[in-house]
Design an enzyme around this catalytic site. Structure first.
Site, mmCIF file in Angstrom:
data_model
loop_
_atom_site.group_PDB
_atom_site.id
_atom_site.type_symbol
_atom_site.label_atom_id
_atom_site.label_comp_id
_atom_site.label_asym_id
_atom_site.label_seq_id
_atom_site.Cartn_x
_atom_site.Cartn_y
_atom_site.Cartn_z
ATOM 1 N N LEU A 131 -31.018 18.898 -1.389
ATOM 2 C CA LEU A 131 -30.632 17.640 -1.738
ATOM 3 C C LEU A 131 -31.687 16.651 -2.164
ATOM 4 O O LEU A 131 -31.434 15.967 -3.234
ATOM 5 C CB LEU A 131 -29.876 17.130 -0.514
ATOM 6 C CG LEU A 131 -29.309 15.700 -0.514
ATOM 7 C CD1 LEU A 131 -28.177 15.595 -1.571
ATOM 8 C CD2 LEU A 131 -28.598 15.083 0.782
ATOM 9 N N THR A 132 -32.795 16.446 -1.438
ATOM 10 C CA THR A 132 -33.823 15.491 -1.735
ATOM 11 C C THR A 132 -34.617 15.835 -2.934
ATOM 12 O O THR A 132 -34.815 16.910 -3.398
ATOM 13 C CB THR A 132 -34.935 15.459 -0.410
ATOM 14 O OG1 THR A 132 -33.950 15.097 0.701
ATOM 15 C CG2 THR A 132 -35.864 14.459 -0.667
ATOM 16 N N ALA A 185 -34.634 10.618 -5.067
ATOM 17 C CA ALA A 185 -33.375 10.673 -4.448
ATOM 18 C C ALA A 185 -33.945 11.043 -2.976
ATOM 19 O O ALA A 185 -33.524 12.279 -2.530
ATOM 20 C CB ALA A 185 -32.468 11.664 -5.326
ATOM 21 N N GLY A 186 -34.169 10.194 -2.231
ATOM 22 C CA GLY A 186 -34.421 10.656 -0.872
ATOM 23 C C GLY A 186 -33.135 10.049 -0.069
ATOM 24 O O GLY A 186 -32.242 10.599 0.078
ATOM 25 N N ARG A 235 -54.425 17.353 37.385
ATOM 26 C CA ARG A 235 -55.457 16.602 36.903
ATOM 27 C C ARG A 235 -55.835 15.453 37.892
ATOM 28 O O ARG A 235 -55.041 14.739 38.292
ATOM 29 C CB ARG A 235 -55.120 15.865 35.533
ATOM 30 C CG ARG A 235 -56.330 14.791 34.843
ATOM 31 C CD ARG A 235 -57.402 15.385 34.687
ATOM 32 N NE ARG A 235 -58.312 14.426 33.858
ATOM 33 C CZ ARG A 235 -59.725 14.731 33.572
ATOM 34 N NH1 ARG A 235 -60.275 15.640 34.075
ATOM 35 N NH2 ARG A 235 -60.280 13.421 33.124
ATOM 36 N N GLU A 247 -33.150 14.496 7.270
ATOM 37 C CA GLU A 247 -31.722 14.444 7.484
ATOM 38 C C GLU A 247 -31.139 13.154 7.556
ATOM 39 O O GLU A 247 -30.230 13.000 8.542
ATOM 40 C CB GLU A 247 -31.200 15.576 8.590
ATOM 41 C CG GLU A 247 -31.533 17.056 8.200
ATOM 42 C CD GLU A 247 -30.663 18.189 8.649
ATOM 43 O OE1 GLU A 247 -29.616 17.713 9.362
ATOM 44 O OE2 GLU A 247 -31.184 19.313 9.223
ATOM 45 N N THR A 249 -33.195 9.055 7.580
ATOM 46 C CA THR A 249 -34.143 8.438 8.533
ATOM 47 C C THR A 249 -33.524 7.634 9.633
ATOM 48 O O THR A 249 -32.177 7.465 9.569
ATOM 49 C CB THR A 249 -34.993 7.345 7.773
ATOM 50 O OG1 THR A 249 -33.986 6.478 7.045
ATOM 51 C CG2 THR A 249 -35.607 7.983 6.418
#
Length: 381
Positions: free
Chosen positions: A125-126, A130-131, A268, A363, A365
């Site tokens: 798709l990306t 086109a993000g 620790r 998928e 942001t």
């Protein structure tokens, strides 16, 4: 929403947990360092039904639901986020898109290959322009006789180099925006499709990520998925389920970092006492554990609703944004509690921190998720 697991679901979780601890975790550092895609592991995952989780048995899949899927991805993600990302992209995006929108003939021909791991799937798709704005898709598909001819390129494609086929979104009309985009199933043995630049990533380094180039790539007309022009709508429906998978992956990464930190804080010592005895450490651990459980509840809620056949746009986005940001915060606190050791590759928390960040980007942001959540809330009014 309290989810009581069935005996079968517990068995699936325990099986995957053993696999993750014995076969994935011991190799995770080397795979990360070498950016090695563990194809041999994916063959094993395919044999176990973990690459066709949501696909019916009639098509070679496991025939399971989203609750089982969340359990599987949490366990794999706790061992190696990069492997978990590959499992998620293969199952939720490529394979599920073909299952939901492919013709009976296409599903019969290709789903068994994908569901069994014979083939590894990708989803395109990306693009460079086109993000988050998927309506900016410039890749084109033009009908020419019995074929569609595709031209363009896709960016940040999981499995572009190592995969066998991809679902690709391309513009089939000059109509702009979200309209005029269609989806195609593109086997990688077709002339004109090839991987481009392989990305050198901050995290998820064993997951193969490259561009995908289409140059006069011909696919038969029947490789169009669903109706012409429905590609964007299909992609959004696929992403509703895909965001549950990224939430589950985020949950796994966060839980893995928490588990490692709980163990470290007990052994620790500083000032003659274990770190776990200091109040500030306990506060951090309490906050980390609470956030992980909250992420699990949100993710399971979305999974249960998805299994009921309900629309989960709101719930998927809520789970995804919260779980992914939780993974980043828990990873950072894990590094902080480990101190200088947490900044080295001797301990897995630095890798968890690096891996987690992608979950807030891929998928959709975190910013897009909040837009979706607000739209759903205001639309409901």
């Amino acid at each position: 929403m309290l989810v009581e697991l069935t005996e079968d679901q517990q068995s699936i979780r325990d099986m995957v947990r053993d696999l993750a601890r014995n076969e994935i975790a011991p190799n995770a550092l080397a795979w990360d360092r070498e950016q090695h895609f563990p194809r041999e592991l994916f063959a094993t995952l395919g044999e176990l039904g973990l690459l066709g989780v949501l696909i019916p048995e009639a098509h070679g899949g496991a025939g399971l639901g989203y609750v089982e899927y969340v359990l599987i991805l949490e366990e794999i993600g706790a061992a190696d986020g990069g492997v978990g990302l590959g499992v998620a992209a293969h199952n939720s995006l490529c394979t599920n898109h073909l299952f939901l929108f492919g013709s009976d003939e296409l599903r019969s021909r290709y789903l068994p290959k994908l569901a069994t791991g014979e083939w590894i799937g990708a989803w395109g798709l990306t693009e460079a322009e086109a993000g988050s704005d998927a309506g900016g898709t410039r890749t084109t598909a033009v009908r020419d006789g019995a074929d569609w001819v595709l031209n363009g390129s896709k960016n940040f494609i999981t499995h572009a180099t190592v995969g066998s086929a991809a679902v690709v979104m391309a513009r089939t009309s000059k109509e702009g925006g979200h309209h005029g985009i269609s989806a195609f199933f593109v086997p990688f043995d077709r002339p004109g499709v090839s991987p481009g630049k392989k990305e050198d990533k901050l995290g998820m380094r064993c997951s193969d990520t490259s561009s995908l180039v289409l140059e006069d790539c011909r696919v038969p007309a029947d490789h169009l998925l669903g109706a012409e022009g429905d590609g964007f709508v299909q992609a959004m429906k696929v992403l509703d389920g895909g965001r549950i998978s990224i939430a589950a992956l985020s949950l796994g990464i966060a839980r893995g970092a928490l588990d490692a930190t709980l163990a470290y804080a007990d052994v620790r010592h500083q000032f003659g006492k274990p770190l776990s005895s200091f109040q500030i450490t306990r506060v951090k651990l309490a906050d980390m554990a609470t956030a992980v459980d909250a992420a699990r509840l949100l993710t399971m809620r979305a999974a249960v609703l998805k299994d009921r056949g309900e629309t989960t746009t709101l719930e998927s986005s809520m789970a995804k944004v919260f779980a992914s940001e939780t993974a980043v915060r828990v990873g950072e606190e894990a590094v902080q509690i480990h101190g200088g050791y947490g900044y080295t590759t001797d301990y897995p928390v630095e890798r968890a921190w690096r891996d987690a960040k992608l979950c807030t980007i891929g998928e959709g942001t975190s910013e897009i998720q909040r837009m979706v959540i607000a739209r759903e809330l205001l639309g409901a009014r």
